[in-house]
Structures are given as C-alpha cells and as structure tokens.
Scaffold this active site. Structure first.
Site, short mmCIF file in Angstrom:
data_model
loop_
_atom_site.label_atom_id
_atom_site.label_comp_id
_atom_site.label_asym_id
_atom_site.label_seq_id
_atom_site.Cartn_x
_atom_site.Cartn_y
_atom_site.Cartn_z
CE LYS A 117 -4.05 1.46 2.79
NZ LYS A 117 -4.87 1.00 3.94
CB SER B 122 -8.47 0.12 5.82
OG SER B 122 -8.92 1.41 6.17
CB SER C 130 -7.88 3.39 3.30
OG SER C 130 -7.09 2.55 4.14
#
Length: 525
Positions: A105, A209, A185
């Site tokens: 990420k 997330s 996210s």
C-alpha cells in the site's frame, strides 16, 4: 518431457515444504492463478518469473492506470524476478513467495520510491525516494518476493472510499459505469489483486480498510490478530488499532503472505512477543469445517437492514458451511458491536483508570515521529514539515505546533489512554474467550458488511457494521467472497472471526469454505 501438473505440484511441495491441499484449477493466465499454480508452471518451464513480472508491469501500466489502482511502480521488480529465476535453476528457492509479484500500500516505505501516502500534498512535501523498506516489505524481499510497487489508497489510509488526492478515485473493476466504490482505504490493493496484476498485496486495517474493499471487489481480505504483524516503516494511523495484513484472491495465498510478514520485532512495542510459528499454511485442510462449531451473533447479522442480494449470499454461505459439516448455532456473545465501547469504559472506571482512547493524540504523534526517525535525518523537522497535511485527516492532533512537539517523544507504548484501552481490551476479550470455551466455539461468522458497494460519491446506507468491533477487540478476521448479485457486482463476503491468536484456525476454516463455495469471479476485461 515436461512434468504433469500433478508432478509439478508434488515437486513444488517437496521444494517449498508446502502441503498439497487441493488447489483450485490452474488458470491459463499465470497472473490469475494461485501462487502454488504459478510456481508449478515455473517448474514445468511454461514461463519464468521475469516473463510474468514483465506481463504484470504491462498490465499495471495499462489497466492499473485506467482503474487508478497503482500509486508507483518499482524499477527493481524485473531484476528481482531475474534473480529468483536464477535461484530456481540452482534449486535454491527461498520459499513459496520466491519470484511472486506482490504489491504494498502507498503508506509503506519501499526503498527507491517516495512514500506518497496517496496524498498530493505529502508527495509534494516529501518527493524524494526513501532508502529503507518497511519491515513487512523487507520480510517479503527476504522471502524472495518480487515487489512491483505500491497501490493507491485514500489519503493517509484515513477513509473507506478509495479516494486519493494524488491519483484520483480508484475504480471498481466490476462496475462498467465507473460509479461504484471499490471501498478503502486499501482500495488499490484489492483492485490489483482482483484484476490479476499481482497475486497478493499488503494492506492496513484500523476500522475495515482491508475488509471493506475485500467485500466490494470480491476478494479475500484479512485483519490478523492485533500485534501479529509489526507496523514499522509505515506511515502510522492509530497505534492501538492499526493492523496490517494481506489481500489476495484465495485464502491460501493470503496465508502465504501472512506467514512471511508475521512475527515480533523490537521496533514495535505493541507487537506480539511470541515467535510466529512459520508454516501457517500447513493448517489449511479441505475438511476444516467438518465438525467445526460456528457462532452466529444475531446483532451482527442485521437481516432487516441488509441489502437483499447481500442477505441472499450470506444465507447461502451459511448453508455452504453446514453442507461442509459445520455446526452453526446462535451465540449470545458477552460483548457485541453495540456494547464494546461502553464495556471498555466501564472496565476502566472499575479499575480507577483513565478513560481508554485508541485515538489518543500522544500515541499517534509519537508513532509519526518514530516513522521519520527510522528513515534517518531530523525526525522532528520532518514531522513539522508534514504535520499540516497529516492533521487535515488525523485532526485529534493539536493545531498548535508547540503542543504537537510536546507529544512526540512520549512512547506510544506508555501513553496512559492507550494503555488503559489495552487493559480494557484484555479484560473484555477474556470474557469473550470464556464464552467461546463454554459453547466450544471455533469461530464466529457474520457478513463482512451488510450491503454491496455504493456509489463513490454517495453516502453509505445507515446500517451499523461489525468492522470497528474487530479492531477494538483485536480479533483476527478472514473475509471471503460469498457471491455476486444479478448486476455482476460482488454482493457480500463471509467473515470468519476468532479469538486473538487463532489466525491459523480461521484461515483453515475460510479455506474450506472457499473450496466448497468457489465464489471468486474475475472482473470483466
């Protein structure tokens, strides 16, 4: 003559010490296969890691860019793949991830790339490449993995929509209209996995997330036990909630990634201290659900508020578990998503402790200072440079710099509100543990979320979820695709949720459910 698929998998098992669970049928495209299938194809000489990595990079440049799923690509990937091919020729693969294309990420440090946090302002303030890897990235490299680069996310991993001020709104590959959110996210991480740009990706989870995009894009997402994976070298969020784990197309691949990144490290004082027993994949069995006892908490299945297609796939998922031999029964949990916060506060009051706060400003401030200290240089100056951009999201931090500066050097492991939160967590989890044992439960099951992906620009349905419940209690959770709606969109995932430390058992249960149901479907295109 090249070895058969059976022979190649047998060689793979011997070479990498992998148990030969019944893997899904091999795909014609190695990037949409399982990791075991990919490695078997290498052994058969059908392709090399370098060839597949090159294909993955091309796919990322084309479809990844179109879907706004990729933050940055690493120039080192082809070199890493070539080195893995050399190890294979010498019979010296480091393990099952050797040569496997993976992502991390955008909040992860990766040597040679800037860490953008998917924020346009942060990328402007810190444009230079970092010189270190986040600990999880380092562990993947040590396992021989090929790091393709980093995936897009919400700015600073703060929201659940996949909206980046740097690269734009991540698109859901199942929605041809380009309207529906992929969730967040860890949006880009889920999308690159779903579309076969990589086998798995690292994500983070403070309140859903990993699990939100897992459901909205129909992939496997895992929130491990809190503390199982140290968070060093990653832009911090909430130290007492933040949990890092894998997204993948299959449970087995998620297990392989978790196996590589888990384990204690002195740099994260909230990480678990017991050594991680390597080989969690060995617990994956085709019959793990046979005789398993699964608890159903009524409040965690809001049937009257769930979207119709989400309820349909959930009921079918429970039926699949029962067909596999599981006993699914009502569970009157001593702590639920509706009571967890009050129980934490009551426990603290009974101890005469300060109010528990997982969002304590002091803990977050110290975590940010330690993140920069790990990069070298003047950490305080770097915090001061970036604090306005960071505080635009993490606004619990003081608006005055002097007040922030006073918090930086107080170790988050000693933050009074955070320590009180951890104590309340331990006491509340002990009650849940006793209830599990009294009913002889192996896990709880419930919908990961009660509705499919809404439009990225719309408000979400006003239905309470269990997402924060798992983070507050630090429970491991494996979210597995449960099916699609008539519109072709993923309609829901089934979550297997257990007590802290039961990650391996949950993966085994989730693997068996996945084998029974086989609900993952590649997106069109």
């Amino acid at each position: 003559m090249a070895p058969s698929r059976r022979d190649a998998l047998a060689q793979l098992g011997a070479l990498l010490a992998l148990p030969l669970v019944r893997w899904p049928r091999l795909a014609t495209d190695p990037l949409t296969d399982t990791i075991a299938g990919f490695q078997a194809g290498r052994l058969r000489g059908e392709y090399t890691a370098e060839e597949v990595t090159r294909r993955a990079r091309e796919r990322c440049r084309e479809r990844g860019t179109a879907l706004r799923a990729v933050d940055l690509l690493a120039d080192s990937a082809l070199t890493e793949a070539t080195r893995s091919d050399g190890r294979l020729r010498r019979g010296g693969l480091r393990g099952p991830l050797d040569g496997v294309p993976l992502f991390a990420k955008s909040i992860y440090d990766m040597a040679g790339l800037p860490t953008t946090a998917s924020s346009a302002e942060w990328a402007r303030l810190f444009p230079g490449p970092v010189r270190r890897d986040a600990l999880e990235v380092q562990r993947l490299r040590e396992a021989g993995a090929v790091l393709l680069g980093k995936t897009a996310a919400d700015d600073f991993a703060y929201r659940g929509n996949g909206t980046s001020s740097l690269t734009g709104q991540v698109l859901n590959p199942y929605d041809p209209s380009g309207v529906r959110t992929p969730g967040g996210s860890s949006a880009g991480a889920a999308v690159v996995v779903a579309t076969g740009m990589a086998f798995a990706a690292l994500g983070t989870d403070d309140g859903g997330s990993n699990r939100i995009p897992a459901q909205f894009t129909g992939v496997v997402g895992m929130k491990p036990t809190f503390g199982l994976v140290p968070r060093t070298g990653v832009i911090p969020t909430w130290p007492y909630l933040d949990t890092h784990g894998p997204l993948a197309r299959t449970v087995a691949d998620a297990a392989l990634m978790l196996d590589a990144i888990a384990g204690p490290h002195a740099s994260d004082g909230l990480a678990m201290r017991a050594p991680w027993p390597r080989g969690v994949l060995a617990r994956l069995r085709d019959d793990a659900l046979a005789g398993a006892r699964l608890g159903l908490v009524a409040l965690h299945v809001p049937r009257t508020q769930m979207a119709a297609e989400s309820l349909t796939v959930f009921d079918r998922a429970i039926a699949d578990c029962v067909a596999a031999g599981a006993v699914v029964e009502s569970f009157d949990a001593p702590v639920t998503r509706a009571t967890v916060r009050a129980q934490f506060a009551e426990a603290a009051a009974a101890r005469g402790d300060v109010a528990p706060d997982p969002n304590s400003p002091a803990a977050t401030a110290n975590a940010l200072q330690r993140y920069f200290a790990g990069q070298g240089g003047d950490a305080v100056a770097h915090v001061q440079r970036g604090i306005a951009a960071y505080r635009a999201f993490y606004d619990v931090l003081p608006s005055d710099w002097e007040a922030v500066a006073a918090l930086l050097r107080r170790p988050y492991e000693q933050d009074a509100a955070g320590v009180s939160f951890a104590r309340s967590r331990a006491e509340t989890v002990a009650q849940l543990t006793n209830a599990f044992r009294a009913q002889r439960l192996d896990a709880m099951v419930y919908p990961t979320m009660p509705f499919p992906a809404p439009a990225a620009t719309s408000s979400w349905p006003d239905v309470r979820t269990t997402l924060g419940y798992g983070n507050w209690l630090g429970l491991p959770e494996v979210s597995v695709p449960a099916g699609h709606g008539t519109d072709g969109m993923p309609a829901g995932n089934l979550s297997f949720v257990g007590l802290p430390g039961s990650d391996g058992q949950l993966l085994a249960l989730a693997h068996d459910y996945e084998r029974q149901s086989q609900r993952f479907v590649l997106p069109p295109g």
